[in-house]
Design a protein around this motif. Structure first.
Motif, PDB file in Angstrom:
ATOM      1  N   MET A   7       0.835  -1.204   0.000  1.00 26.76           N
ATOM      2  CA  MET A   7       0.000   0.000   0.000  1.00 26.76           C
ATOM      3  C   MET A   7       0.866   1.250   0.000  1.00 26.76           C
ATOM      4  N   ASP A   8       0.307   2.257  -0.597  1.00 31.25           N
ATOM      5  CA  ASP A   8       1.057   3.518  -0.590  1.00 31.25           C
ATOM      6  C   ASP A   8       0.814   4.253   0.714  1.00 31.25           C
ATOM      7  N   LYS A   9       1.289   5.492   0.762  1.00 34.09           N
ATOM      8  CA  LYS A   9       1.215   6.241   2.016  1.00 34.09           C
ATOM      9  C   LYS A   9      -0.220   6.417   2.497  1.00 34.09           C
ATOM     10  N   GLU A  10      -1.127   6.537   1.534  1.00 33.51           N
ATOM     11  CA  GLU A  10      -2.524   6.748   1.918  1.00 33.51           C
ATOM     12  C   GLU A  10      -3.244   5.434   2.210  1.00 33.51           C
ATOM     13  N   HIS A  11      -2.496   4.415   2.310  1.00 32.88           N
ATOM     14  CA  HIS A  11      -3.057   3.082   2.553  1.00 32.88           C
ATOM     15  C   HIS A  11      -3.990   2.615   1.452  1.00 32.88           C
ATOM     16  N   HIS A  12      -3.677   3.021   0.271  1.00 31.19           N
ATOM     17  CA  HIS A  12      -4.394   2.456  -0.868  1.00 31.19           C
ATOM     18  C   HIS A  12      -3.478   1.445  -1.521  1.00 31.19           C
ATOM     19  N   PRO A  13      -4.011   0.291  -1.788  1.00 29.14           N
ATOM     20  CA  PRO A  13      -3.121  -0.737  -2.344  1.00 29.14           C
ATOM     21  C   PRO A  13      -2.614  -0.367  -3.731  1.00 29.14           C
ATOM     22  N   VAL A  14      -1.363  -0.644  -3.939  1.00 32.17           N
ATOM     23  CA  VAL A  14      -0.805  -0.442  -5.273  1.00 32.17           C
ATOM     24  C   VAL A  14      -0.517  -1.770  -5.940  1.00 32.17           C
ATOM     25  N   GLU A  15      -0.182  -2.710  -5.122  1.00 33.62           N
ATOM     26  CA  GLU A  15       0.103  -4.031  -5.672  1.00 33.62           C
ATOM     27  C   GLU A  15      -0.434  -5.077  -4.722  1.00 33.62           C
ATOM     28  N   ARG A  16      -0.919  -6.121  -5.322  1.00 32.26           N
ATOM     29  CA  ARG A  16      -1.344  -7.251  -4.491  1.00 32.26           C
ATOM     30  C   ARG A  16      -0.711  -8.509  -5.053  1.00 32.26           C
ATOM     31  N   PHE A  17       0.115  -9.140  -4.256  1.00 32.84           N
ATOM     32  CA  PHE A  17       0.679 -10.430  -4.657  1.00 32.84           C
ATOM     33  C   PHE A  17      -0.250 -11.516  -4.131  1.00 32.84           C
ATOM     34  N   VAL A  18      -0.882 -12.198  -5.044  1.00 32.41           N
ATOM     35  CA  VAL A  18      -1.905 -13.165  -4.647  1.00 32.41           C
ATOM     36  C   VAL A  18      -1.378 -14.586  -4.828  1.00 32.41           C
ATOM     37  N   PHE A  19      -1.313 -15.300  -3.746  1.00 35.42           N
ATOM     38  CA  PHE A  19      -0.998 -16.728  -3.812  1.00 35.42           C
ATOM     39  C   PHE A  19      -2.322 -17.468  -3.740  1.00 35.42           C
ATOM     40  N   GLU A  20      -2.722 -17.959  -4.851  1.00 30.74           N
ATOM     41  CA  GLU A  20      -4.012 -18.637  -4.892  1.00 30.74           C
ATOM     42  C   GLU A  20      -3.774 -20.135  -4.714  1.00 30.74           C
ATOM     43  N   ILE A  21      -4.327 -20.657  -3.654  1.00 30.25           N
ATOM     44  CA  ILE A  21      -4.034 -22.047  -3.303  1.00 30.25           C
ATOM     45  C   ILE A  21      -5.258 -22.896  -3.583  1.00 30.25           C
ATOM     46  N   SER A  22      -5.057 -23.998  -4.234  1.00 24.92           N
ATOM     47  CA  SER A  22      -6.172 -24.934  -4.362  1.00 24.92           C
ATOM     48  C   SER A  22      -5.617 -26.346  -4.266  1.00 24.92           C
ATOM     49  N   GLN A  23      -6.525 -27.235  -4.020  1.00 25.33           N
ATOM     50  CA  GLN A  23      -6.081 -28.611  -3.919  1.00 25.33           C
ATOM     51  C   GLN A  23      -5.994 -29.211  -5.307  1.00 25.33           C
ATOM     52  N   PRO A  24      -5.001 -30.012  -5.533  1.00 23.37           N
ATOM     53  CA  PRO A  24      -4.933 -30.686  -6.823  1.00 23.37           C
ATOM     54  C   PRO A  24      -6.085 -31.663  -6.935  1.00 23.37           C
ATOM     55  N   PRO A  25      -6.414 -32.046  -8.170  1.00 22.52           N
ATOM     56  CA  PRO A  25      -7.554 -32.930  -8.356  1.00 22.52           C
ATOM     57  C   PRO A  25      -7.455 -34.187  -7.485  1.00 22.52           C
ATOM     58  N   LEU A  26      -6.291 -34.685  -7.340  1.00 24.77           N
ATOM     59  CA  LEU A  26      -6.156 -35.904  -6.559  1.00 24.77           C
ATOM     60  C   LEU A  26      -5.047 -35.701  -5.540  1.00 24.77           C
ATOM     61  N   LEU A  27      -5.450 -35.501  -4.337  1.00 27.26           N
ATOM     62  CA  LEU A  27      -4.463 -35.250  -3.304  1.00 27.26           C
ATOM     63  C   LEU A  27      -3.773 -36.549  -2.938  1.00 27.26           C
ATOM     64  N   SER A  28      -2.489 -36.544  -3.053  1.00 28.49           N
ATOM     65  CA  SER A  28      -1.806 -37.776  -2.685  1.00 28.49           C
ATOM     66  C   SER A  28      -0.337 -37.514  -2.430  1.00 28.49           C
ATOM     67  N   ILE A  29       0.190 -38.327  -1.607  1.00 31.77           N
ATOM     68  CA  ILE A  29       1.631 -38.293  -1.411  1.00 31.77           C
ATOM     69  C   ILE A  29       2.115 -39.626  -1.894  1.00 31.77           C
ATOM     70  N   SER A  30       2.690 -39.621  -3.047  1.00 35.78           N
ATOM     71  CA  SER A  30       2.912 -40.923  -3.651  1.00 35.78           C
ATOM     72  C   SER A  30       4.366 -41.325  -3.662  1.00 35.78           C
ATOM     73  N   SER A  31       5.141 -40.611  -4.422  1.00 33.66           N
ATOM     74  CA  SER A  31       6.454 -41.175  -4.715  1.00 33.66           C
ATOM     75  C   SER A  31       7.519 -40.534  -3.839  1.00 33.66           C
ATOM     76  N   GLU A  32       8.658 -41.144  -3.903  1.00 35.71           N
ATOM     77  CA  GLU A  32       9.772 -40.641  -3.131  1.00 35.71           C
ATOM     78  C   GLU A  32      10.318 -39.355  -3.749  1.00 35.71           C
ATOM     79  N   THR A  33      10.073 -39.213  -5.018  1.00 35.61           N
ATOM     80  CA  THR A  33      10.617 -38.045  -5.699  1.00 35.61           C
ATOM     81  C   THR A  33       9.720 -36.834  -5.526  1.00 35.61           C
ATOM     82  N   LEU A  34       8.649 -37.043  -4.812  1.00 36.25           N
ATOM     83  CA  LEU A  34       7.647 -35.992  -4.723  1.00 36.25           C
ATOM     84  C   LEU A  34       8.218 -34.688  -4.191  1.00 36.25           C
TER      85      LEU A  34
END
Lengths: 1123, 210
Positions: B88-115
């Protein structure tokens, strides 16, 4: 009810009341005894000092036993007292009770009767119920012969309809699925033996048949203490695994089971799940719909065969109409009319149709026959589970929950009510409620047992009745059906109300049960009308009333609106369809997704265009078990999965389907949930996990499914002890008839099996390999076979493309699209032995080697990608015999009707190789390609003067054009095909374009023109639904780029259709939350299109960008920055 | 991977741990790249095998840590939809928003060792993208501040009210002006999809920053 020790202690603390009561009862008993003795002359005192307590149902009954004890000097305790009761008499005790009664003498009633017969008090040892439990050890004895006993899961399934029940815990009186694990090694076997031997000395005359199976209670037998530790462990395992029953079959049964070791051995193992399903009532009922669908189908086909069947009901209706002139006024306007016929509380009305005394009383169908109270088992925590479910329910219906139910939940029966009568419903009883709870709400509630035979009979006669009117019936379940009466009404000329009246009377007459009928102009309205018609009525929702009617309907009455959706709607302020009508379609689509939104939009206006279908396409085939799943070892779970897979296989075969996606669903005890759920053998509170895998080829092989399922299972890394339910589902189905030789062929799944099974289909052209090898192709034989190249398996310089043909990811597509085209791999059985012998030694060896190799290798293994053939081809040398095999395999255009053909794309044919071919082969190829082209693109036949070399470019052009077109039309093979074909194909275009042959009349006058393409029908795109957004099958960015470049550079004016496809793709990207890719795609398009000399492209880009920006704006509230 | 035994493998927890660790790194890096704080308070560290900048201002670090600590349970339950870092700038108006949009993958899994190594690769790519994001963004006006917002799914906020993960670190509903930016342009930075996590990072930038 059944006072048990733990309860006794509680009772004792309650003060003197019980003690007083008990002593009073004893007095009474003493008083009655002499009288009884007088009545019955045969008295004795053999049971002196014996005091029995009867637990549960026994034969002879408790009363009879009481009388016998009176006669023979014993004591009978109505209440169990630890210090004074000497024997507990029972025939059937649940596991929990046995553990509680440890150290007590639990004896079967035969002890008493036999003792009386013998005139002396026999040793109770032989009659112990514990020994009975031990007798189940025969499983492991029988399993002894098997080589690897570890983890083998053998199952005993005992079906004893007359089995007495102990109390209401058991909700599966008609199905007993006792699962025993015999992870027994030789150790435990020896343990069994030792038990047997120690048991023998104690045997009594006349009980020979039992000695094998009866082992004395470990406590009282010195032999057991010496038994190896493992044996004990094994017993425990079994007890825990054991289902809800500790059955006590009578001795003859026992002898039976010991005489049939196969029952518990291998055979039973494979049978467990199918047994479970063949006895699970829920499963029964759920499969009935399919059954009735088939029944309707059968009726229809029979009628077709008979050319006009007699509809007795229809005739009757006609007569009725003739008799009654008032019906003449029936409207002749042809308006569609759907009848929804639904039996009124089916299970109840069937259950009481021969019991008029119950009519008008609150009745529930449930497995519980007791007073609705059962003892609590330690380890179970019903309160906690109840709270959990209550919480869960609260999420959906806030505050609507009726309070004041937290009574003595521990003691309530958990048997569920399958159906209850309207009288019971008035008292607040609902289907699916636990019986104990229902009994509290409605103390007069009568319970009626399940009667599957009757359900089936009644359902069948209901369907028969309906079918006597028309065959346009859609079976919805065992007790409801949809009837499309449009034609019937017009034909007979009656109005719907009369028809419904007739049908209902008919059903009532034939089944003795009442049905309600709802009528409307579509399925939705008919179903809603039924709601109004019930009970035992009918209602015709006229089209002019629809608007008023539907406005007041709650949204939850719409199909597809379940708890979660209605709660979401409630949060939007919507409770009735009228409210829902206020919402715009775009709002609905935003909230619920495009399809659901539209459906809701239509439904709340009473619009529904679903047709009445007598057959529904199946989307998945699955088998699931979440009752009684208690594994202790990984191996048990694995073998269970194998069994489950076999069940799935059976169902797939039954439906004639094969599927590509296998999903394993597992229910795992939620951390913190009680180890023992409140419902015996139930799953309790669970977390659900699911994983799935996509196979290269559709399968219905249980083995293959099992292998994949086990892999998935290991991937989940679960704690087996916490597993409470396992399900396997197969999706992405296709008919197994794609395989010409029918269903059985794919079972074994080895290539050899496949081929052997296919053999008859191909017998006319028996040895393609030999044909090509020896170069005796007659050109009249207008088919080119594309046999497997045996050398391809190993270090052969030729990239054995044809081998990939079998395992290539897309053959299924082609198999589907082309009539009869399958993959042709010669197997030993198909190759003419004489030809094989005539081959040079080294080639023959290679052929044989490859056979051997393949037998070892299951079909799923690697060969997924076809190595692309490029220019470097080996000169036709000594291995000329296999030259044809070198043809690159492109599973693109198999062709000509009915003949097995697998031609590579012409673009794939290397001119050098082609030129190097012997003349006759060239000719044959050319003619084959010509045929193919004729068949596919409706090209007029080319002149027969096909020259060796220049035929090639001529033919190549169309192929290229087609390919390009194919990509444009988005029908290309699935994206899995990946970069290889794309990268390869597009550069391949350029030489062709510049070739002189361009002057030839092209089969496709303009790329992008709609030409019917026989090889890629629309079905392809829906065949393999993919969550990843794709453009013309491509999803990798590089492919998309290639595609776009090709599109922009090769065409001067973009088709609107194609632009829309691109927009759709971009929209999908937004929905998929892949803005990065979207941005890249747009930027790339911007560069391409704005550089294009044609201004239309620039406009096209603006159009695309505008559309995409709107979508982005809607989703994110701001637009993309495109620099 | 070896430390995870079968019993205590909790998908949500694993995802939340990985993600919060990443978010911490990312937030520090954004602060550095976007010059919210003087570069003197940053130290060079190595994370995901790439150099990153990390603030060594204790209070700032504490704020970030506390915030993420509160976010973690939300992510665990898949209740956080977006984690937004607003500049936000000095007037507390946002100038930039970094958005981390999180969603679950279609199939949640912990599968391989290389994961895990695969996830690390993806996160590294994201970090690298952040470190060069100044190339696609306009300069911020001087005197900017930042704040962290979480967009929760459904009724998660109510639970947050009830259970304060950290004492005296309550959450407030964001001001409309912090959430909403007029005439914003959206600049996607990176999207990642792995077996356990699907996330995309984009920046919403005010068209007129000064």
């Amino acid at each position: 009810f059944h006072p048990l020790p733990w309860r006794q202690s509680r009772r004792a603390s309650r003060g003197g009341y019980m003690a007083a009561k008990i002593s009073k009862l004893e007095e009474q008993f003493q008083k009655d005894a002499p009288r009884e003795k007088q009545k019955d002359g045969t008295s004795s005192c053999i049971f002196n000092g014996v005091a029995i307590y009867v637990n549960g149902y026994t034969d002879p009954s408790a009363d009879e036993l009481r009388r016998l004890m009176m006669l023979h000097g014993g004591q009978f305790h109505l209440y169990y007292t630890h210090s004074r009761t000497t024997h507990i008499i029972a025939t059937n005790l649940p596991n929990r009770k046995i553990q509680e009664l440890k150290g007590e003498k639990v004896v079967r009633p035969e002890w008493i009767t036999d003792s009386i017969k013998a005139g002396r008090q026999l040793s109770y040892v032989q009659y112990q119920l514990y020994a009975k439990q031990k007798s189940l050890n025969f499983t492991s004895i029988c399993a002894r012969g098997k080589p690897d006993l570890n983890g083998s899961c053998s199952i005993i399934f005992e079906e004893d309809t007359e089995r007495p029940r102990v109390n209401g815990i058991h909700d599966g009186d008609d199905e007993t699925c006792a699962l025993f694990c015999s992870s027994a090694g030789s150790k435990s076997t020896s343990h069994q033996r030792s038990l047997i031997s120690t048991a023998s000395p104690a045997k009594q005359p006349g009980l020979d048949n039992m000695q094998k199976d009866l082992h004395p209670k470990p406590r009282s037998n010195p032999g057991t203490s010496a038994a190896p530790q493992k044996g004990n462990l094994h017993d425990q395992t079994r007890v825990r695994l054991n289902g809800s029953y500790h059955t006590t079959p009578n001795s003859s049964n026992l002898a039976d089971s010991s005489n049939h070791p196969g029952k518990s051995g291998q055979g039973a193992e494979a049978g467990i799940i199918s047994e479970f399903f063949s006895h699970s009532r829920l499963h029964h009922i759920s499969t009935w719909r399919n059954e009735f669908s088939e029944y309707v189908n059968a009726l229809q086909s029979r009628r077709r065969a008979a050319r006009g069947a007699v509809f007795s009901g229809k005739e009757k209706l006609k007569k009725l109409k003739a008799n009654c002139s008032s019906l003449m006024a029936a409207p002749q306007v042809r308006q569609s009319c759907i009848l929804h016929v639904d039996m009124d509380c089916f299970f109840v009305s069937v259950g009481i149709r021969h019991r008029p005394d119950l009519i008008g009383k609150p009745v529930a169908v449930t497995s519980n026959r007791g007073p609705g109270r059962v003892a609590q088992r330690p380890g179970a925590n019903p309160q906690l589970e109840f709270q959990y479910y209550q919480r869960k329910q609260k999420q959906y219906r806030k505050g609507k929950l009726s309070n004041g139910v937290d009574l003595d939940l521990a003691a309530l029966s958990m048997a569920e009510i399958a159906s209850c009568s309207y009288e019971a419903r008035q008292a607040g009883v609902r289907n699916g409620m636990f019986f104990g709870r229902a009994k509290q709400l409605c103390p007069d509630l009568q319970s009626v047992p399940y009667d599957f035979q009757a359900y089936k009979e009644v359902a069948l006669s209901m369907y028969e009745t309906l079918a006597s009117y028309t065959h346009n019936i859609e079976a919805l379940s065992c007790d409801e059906a949809l009837v499309d009466a449009t034609n019937l009404l017009v034909e007979v000329g009656v109005n719907p109300d009369d028809l419904a009246q007739a049908i209902r009377e008919d059903i009532k007459e034939k089944t003795g049960c009442s049905a309600s009928v709802g009528m409307g102009s579509n399925i939705l309205l008919a179903r809603m009308a039924t709601r109004k018609a019930k009970p035992n009525g009918q209602y015709f929702l006229r089209s002019e009333e629809v608007d008023d009617f539907i406005r007041d309907q709650p949204v939850s009455s719409l199909p597809g609106v379940g708890r979660s959706m209605s709660s979401k709607l409630t949060s939007l302020g919507v409770s009735t369809c009228g409210d829902l009508q206020q919402l715009s379609i775009s709002r609905l689509q935003r909230e619920f997704g495009p399809r659901t939104g539209q459906t809701l939009f239509r439904f709340c206006r009473g619009l529904d265009d679903r047709p009445v279908r007598s057959e529904k396409e199946r989307k998945s085939v699955s088998a699931e078990m979440n009752y009684n799943i208690r594994f202790t070892q990984v191996e048990e779970a694995e073998s269970f999965l194998t069994d489950l897979s076999m069940e799935v296989q059976k169902r797939l075969e039954g439906a004639g389907l094969r599927g590509r996606r296998i999903t394993l669903k597992v229910m795992v005890r939620k951390p913190g949930a009680p180890v023992e759920p409140a419902k015996y053998g139930g799953h309790g509170i669970c977390d659900n996990f699911a994983r799935s895998v996509l196979l290269a080829q559709p399968t219905d092989s249980g083995q293959l499914i099992a292998a994949e399922a086990i892999k998935l299972f290991h991937g989940m890394k679960l704690h087996v002890k916490d597993m409470r339910g396992v399900g396997l589902q197969v999706q992405q189905l296709e008919g197994s008839h794609a395989n010409p030789s029918g269903q059985g062929s794919s079972r074994g799944r080895s290539i050899k099996d496949l081929l052997l099974a296919k053999q008859p289909a191909h017998s006319p052209k028996k040895d393609p390999l030999a044909t090509s090898s020896s170069r005796v192709c007659s050109s009249s034989q207008e088919r080119v076979t594309h046999p497997s190249s045996p050398p391809s398996t190993s270090s052969d310089p030729v990239p054995g493309t044809s081998k990939g043909g079998l395992h290539h990811p897309h053959p299924p597509n082609h198999v589907r699209t082309c009539l009869n085209v399958t993959i042709e791999v010669p197997s030993p059985s198909q190759v003419d032995q004489s030809v094989l012998e005539a081959l040079p030694v080294d080639i023959r060896k290679q052929v044989e080697l490859s056979w051997r190799h393949r037998e070892e290798q299951p079909s799923t293994s690697s060969h997924l990608s076809t190595p692309p053939r490029t220019s470097s081809s080996p000169p036709p040398g000594p291995s000329l015999g296999t030259l044809v095999l070198q043809l690159p395999h492109q599973p693109g255009q198999p062709c000509t009707t009915g003949i097995i053909l697998e031609l590579p794309d012409f673009s794939q044919v290397d001119p050098d190789v082609f030129a190097a071919l012997p003349r006759e082969l060239q000719e044959e190829l050319c003619s084959a390609y010509r045929n193919k082209r004729n068949a596919q693109a409706h090209v007029q036949a080319q002149s027969s003067a096909v020259m060796q070399k220049n035929t090639f470019p001529q033919l190549k052009q169309p192929a290229v054009g087609k390919l390009k077109h194919r990509y444009k039309k988005r029908n290309a093979s699935p994206a899995k095909k990946g970069p290889s074909p794309l990268k390869k194909l597009f550069p391949g275009n350029s030489p062709a374009k510049s070739s002189p042959s361009k002057t030839l009349p092209l089969p496709l006058k303009q790329p992008g023109l709609k030409v019917s393409l026989t090889d890629v029908p629309e079905t392809l795109s829906k065949f393999n639904p993919r969550p990843v957004p794709t453009l013309a099958g491509a999803y990798e960015f590089s492919d998309i780029r290639t595609l776009l470049r090709e599109w922009v550079t090769s065409i001067s004016e973009p088709m609107e259709e194609d632009i829309l496809q691109v927009v759709k793709y971009c929209t999908e990207l937004v929905e998929d939350k892949d803005l990065e890719k979207l941005c890249l795609v747009i930027k790339y398009m911007k560069r391409l299109m704005q550089q294009s000399p044609e201004s239309v492209w620039s406009m096209a880009f603006d159009f695309i960008l505008d559309n995409v920006q709107v979508v982005v704006q809607q989703t994110y509230g701001s637009t993309l920055k495109i620099t | 991977m070896a430390t995870l035994t079968r019993q205590d493998l909790n998908f949500g927890q694993v995802v939340a741990d990985i993600l919060c660790e990443f978010l911490e790194v990312a937030i520090h890096l954004i602060l550095y790249v976007r010059e919210i704080y003087p570069s003197g308070i940053f130290q060079k560290r190595k994370k995901y095998n790439v150099p990153v900048q990390m603030s060594c201002h204790p209070e700032l670090n504490q704020y970030i840590q506390d915030t993420l600590h509160c976010v973690k349970p939300l992510i665990q339950k898949n209740e956080a939809e977006k984690v937004v870092m607003v500049i936000m700038d000095k007037e507390h108006h946002p100038v930039e928003r970094f958005v981390f949009e999180i969603s679950q993958p279609p199939l949640l899994s912990i599968s391989s060792e290389t994961l895990l190594s695969h996830v690390e690769q993806l996160l590294r790519a994201m970090i690298l993208k952040i470190s060069v994001c100044d190339a696609v963004l306009d300069n911020n006006p001087p005197g900017c501040t930042f704040t962290l917002l979480v967009h929760t799914r459904e009724a998660a906020t109510r639970n947050m009210e009830k259970v304060q993960v950290i004492k005296d670190f309550p959450w407030i509903v964001a001001d409309e002006q912090e959430v909403h930016m007029e005439e914003a342009k959206l600049i996607p930075l990176k999207t990642m999809t792995s077996d356990i996590l699907k996330m995309q990072l984009y920046v919403e930038e005010r068209t007129q920053k000064n």
